[in-house]
Every structure is written in structure tokens, then in C-alpha cells.
Design a protein around this motif. Sequence first.
Motif: not given
Length: 251
Positions: A122-123, A118-119, A75, A71-72, A68, A115-116
Motif C-alpha cells: 500500500s505504501d 498488504q501494508l 513509518q 509496521y507502524e 500492525k 498483512y505485512l
Amino acid sequence: MNKFVVITGASSGIGQKVAIKFAKRGKNIVLAARSKDILEQLKDELEEDYGVQVETRVVDLTDMTVVKKFYESLQDLEVETLRNDAGFGLRGALWENQATQLLAMIDLNIKAVTYLSQLFLSDHQNIPNTQLINVSSLGGYQIVNDMVAYCASKFYVSAFTEGLAHELQERGALLKAKVLAPAVTKTNFDAVARNTKDFDYDTTFKKYHTAEQMAGFLMQLYDSEQTVGVVNEDTMDFELKAAQFKAVGFK
């Protein structure tokens, strides 16, 4: 300035060669792996040789809190493509594998990819010219002796990514999800899987690809409209195909 291509597992093997391929095209790169020294050396080489912007992320993607945070950390960048290549395999009967290694493999091969993905979706699902490329294996379409758990993890990657491709298309999303399925490739994969420092591909396998060749195949998949790029086990030819798993309930 071009957008960024994010590559996990970038410190060696196919991931490293793919980074070079994208840099040759003028793409900015985010290199992610556990080895800081190797990443920094590759960063310097890519920036000097191709004039691109390169960022590094030293991460252990078996830890979901790290996934997480990783990924953040992206941004503030315009990411065009996420390539999930980080992963490893284990050889031997399931009961012979060390439990800690087995669970770490599942965390990296399945949980981190999920997880990656999905993230990222989403964006980015409605951003033009974006791609998610998850690296599976020919073992993600067939079972290999002494690699049952590894193959199962790659079956997940294959089915998961093909399913995403169907969902994205049905919803009219702009992002493309694709899966790369290499066969035997000369990297450090088998040394890790066999827990040895010395592994000779030439004496063990009749045919294999180099990491450079597989990176070239990935670029073919990247440039194509197909969902799957897979190596034919019999001929060792690279083939671009539509999704291989039957999809139910899609238009």
C-alpha cells in the motif's frame, strides 16, 4: 545514508545470515524477532563490523495487533526491502499436532505475511528499487509427508507472492514481489518442528544447505529480475525462475 531492509525472523537461521549479507552491502537493517537479547547482540555486531544503522523490534507476529503496531513503528524509516522470514513448521499427522501450535503456525506463516505484505505494498508499490521477499519453502511447491499443514501454509505463501508479482507487473508498479523456496536447511527449524532440543541433520538428511548458503541464494534472488528462487530437490542447486503457478486473466 542507505535505506532500510526489514527482516523478520532475524534472530537465527537464514534471517540472521541475511542480515549480515545486507549489512556487508552497507544497508541499514531493522531486525525483528521475539528474542531481545539475541537481537541486541546482533545489532551491536552489525554496527561495529559494518558501520550501518541497525534498529531492533521485539515482536510476536502471531498477534495481528502486534503486526500492525510493528509496521507502524517503521513509518519514520525509508524502507527499501521487506523480507518476511518469520515462520515455523510442525511435523506429524495433522491430528497429532497441538491445536494451539497449529493455529499459531497459520497465524505466522499466512496471516502475518499477508498483512505485512498488504501494508508494505500500500505504501511502497510505486517507489523505485523496492522489493517484497516472502520466504516459502520447497514444501510450498510439493507436499511433504507428515508436514501437510505446513506445506499448505507455504503453498499459500508461494501462490500469494507469485500472484502479487503478476498484479504489480500488470499495474505497472515499481515494487518487485519475490518468493524464496529453500529445501532442507540446517537451522533450528527441524528441532522446533519435531519438538526436540537435539536434532542431527547429518544422520537424518543426505543433503542440506547451511543458513549461510541459503542467505547467499536469497541475495542472488534479490539481485535478479526473476520472481522465484527455488532449490532443486534432486540436485540441491539453486535456481532462479519465473512464477511457477499458472496465472489466469493477466495480460
